[in-house]
Design a protein around this motif. Structure first.
Motif, PDB file in Angstrom:
ATOM      1  N   ARG A 104       0.830  -1.209   0.000  1.00  0.00           N
ATOM      2  CA  ARG A 104       0.000   0.000   0.000  1.00  0.00           C
ATOM      3  C   ARG A 104       0.865   1.259   0.000  1.00  0.00           C
ATOM      4  O   ARG A 104       0.577   2.219  -0.727  1.00  0.00           O
ATOM      5  N   GLU A 105       1.936   1.264   0.792  1.00  0.00           N
ATOM      6  CA  GLU A 105       2.810   2.441   0.847  1.00  0.00           C
ATOM      7  C   GLU A 105       3.507   2.671  -0.492  1.00  0.00           C
ATOM      8  O   GLU A 105       3.709   3.817  -0.896  1.00  0.00           O
ATOM      9  N   LEU A 106       3.878   1.584  -1.175  1.00  0.00           N
ATOM     10  CA  LEU A 106       4.478   1.717  -2.501  1.00  0.00           C
ATOM     11  C   LEU A 106       3.505   2.395  -3.462  1.00  0.00           C
ATOM     12  O   LEU A 106       3.876   3.320  -4.199  1.00  0.00           O
ATOM     13  N   ILE A 107       2.265   1.945  -3.453  1.00  0.00           N
ATOM     14  CA  ILE A 107       1.275   2.493  -4.377  1.00  0.00           C
ATOM     15  C   ILE A 107       0.936   3.938  -4.008  1.00  0.00           C
ATOM     16  O   ILE A 107       0.667   4.765  -4.889  1.00  0.00           O
ATOM     17  N   GLU A 108       0.983   4.256  -2.729  1.00  0.00           N
ATOM     18  CA  GLU A 108       0.749   5.630  -2.301  1.00  0.00           C
ATOM     19  C   GLU A 108       1.761   6.595  -2.917  1.00  0.00           C
ATOM     20  O   GLU A 108       1.456   7.766  -3.146  1.00  0.00           O
ATOM     21  N   TYR A 114       1.046  14.785  -6.926  1.00  0.00           N
ATOM     22  CA  TYR A 114      -0.094  15.651  -6.593  1.00  0.00           C
ATOM     23  C   TYR A 114      -0.045  16.121  -5.141  1.00  0.00           C
ATOM     24  O   TYR A 114      -0.555  17.193  -4.816  1.00  0.00           O
ATOM     25  N   THR A 115       0.562  15.307  -4.252  1.00  0.00           N
ATOM     26  CA  THR A 115       0.574  15.639  -2.828  1.00  0.00           C
ATOM     27  C   THR A 115       1.927  16.146  -2.351  1.00  0.00           C
ATOM     28  O   THR A 115       2.026  16.713  -1.265  1.00  0.00           O
ATOM     29  N   GLY A 116       2.990  15.923  -3.150  1.00  0.00           N
ATOM     30  CA  GLY A 116       4.346  16.136  -2.657  1.00  0.00           C
ATOM     31  C   GLY A 116       4.776  14.878  -1.920  1.00  0.00           C
ATOM     32  O   GLY A 116       3.946  14.076  -1.466  1.00  0.00           O
ATOM     33  N   PHE A 117       6.096  14.666  -1.812  1.00  0.00           N
ATOM     34  CA  PHE A 117       6.594  13.404  -1.237  1.00  0.00           C
ATOM     35  C   PHE A 117       6.085  13.178   0.186  1.00  0.00           C
ATOM     36  O   PHE A 117       5.743  12.068   0.567  1.00  0.00           O
ATOM     37  N   TRP A 118       6.034  14.232   0.980  1.00  0.00           N
ATOM     38  CA  TRP A 118       5.575  14.108   2.365  1.00  0.00           C
ATOM     39  C   TRP A 118       4.132  14.590   2.525  1.00  0.00           C
ATOM     40  O   TRP A 118       3.655  14.775   3.643  1.00  0.00           O
TER      41      TRP A 118
END
Length: 266
Positions: A104-108, A114-118
């Protein structure tokens, strides 16, 4: 008035290659081709023809030695990195060092343009991530560590990440290489559906020739000697181009059944 652009990718007299210790190494020259919006195209050819190099050049991982590349009418080298990340989704054969991440974290990470890395994921991002996992049938191992996945499972996760990135173009290098046959068909049908229903432009290299001939709208046939031929799948089969590129001693291509056959050994 907004300009309507039918071509997602345009290649103008491209020369592929790299600078080696002994000077410039050319892999393919004078490549001119285009991809229409909302089509599934398969890049086919023997090992060493330059297929992976072509995809890496389209991704801007390396520069063409000559020629120009445009995405939606805009030169590739004029895209900022954030713009490119929102335009191209990429699935290459190299394994990423993401052993500490869950699936899930990989796909996030696909939402980072669109969100920025953090950046904090919003409800819309979560919905897109969930849909990407559902489409690739990997929801049941979303919480597993990427390091525990088989090659085929990892490939599906990388495709889900590209889908979550929500780009109009998706480039894939051998996306079905590590999958069993039912999974190969599943992934090809998914990519076909994305081109049809979502209007995405999909270009993938593959050695699964017969599956590509059944599913692809267009083919790019690539060979060191014969160069690049492009066209609709039906047209290239009818004209005998598929047979010309892949007929080898002891192997022939049947244009009627679209099947490669072994010559009678007797």
């Amino acid at each position: 008035m907004e300009q309507h652009i039918d071509q997602a990718i345009e290649l103008e007299a491209i020369t592929l290659g790299y600078e080696g210790k002994k000077g410039m190494k050319r892999l393919a020259s004078d490549i001119t081709a285009s991809l229409n919006v909302g089509t599934l195209t398969c890049l086919l050819g023997p090992n060493g023809a330059g297929k992976s190099t072509l995809l890496r050049t389209l991704c801007r991982f390396q520069r063409p030695l000559e020629g120009k590349i445009k995405l939606f009418g805009k030169p590739l080298n004029e895209y900022s990195q954030p713009e490119l990340a929102r335009t191209l989704g990429i699935v290459l054969t190299e394994k990423l060092m993401v052993s500490n991440l869950t699936v899930r974290e990989l796909i996030e990470l696909g939402r980072s343009p669109y969100t920025g890395f953090w950046g904090k994921l919003q409800k819309e991002d979560e919905a897109i991530i969930g849909q990407a996992m559902t489409l690739t049938s990997i929801s049941h191992f979303a919480d597993r560590a990427v390091s525990t996945l088989s090659d085929g499972e990892r490939q599906k996760a990388m495709i889900a990440k590209a889908i979550a990135q929500a780009t109009p173009i998706i480039l894939l290098d051998e996306p079905t290489a590590f999958l069993d046959y039912p999974s190969k068909v599943e992934i090809m049908r998914l990519l076909h559906r994305l081109s049809r229903e979502e209007g995405k432009t999909v270009l993938l290299s593959t050695h699964d020739l017969e599956l590509a001939l059944q599913m692809a709208d267009h083919l790019w046939l690539m060979d060191k000697t014969l160069g690049l031929r492009t066209g609709t799948t039906d047209d290239l089969i009818t004209r005998g181009e598929v047979g010309r590129y892949f007929d080898r001693e002891g192997i022939t291509f049947d244009t009627q059944t679209r099947v490669f056959r072994l010559a009678d050994p007797r």
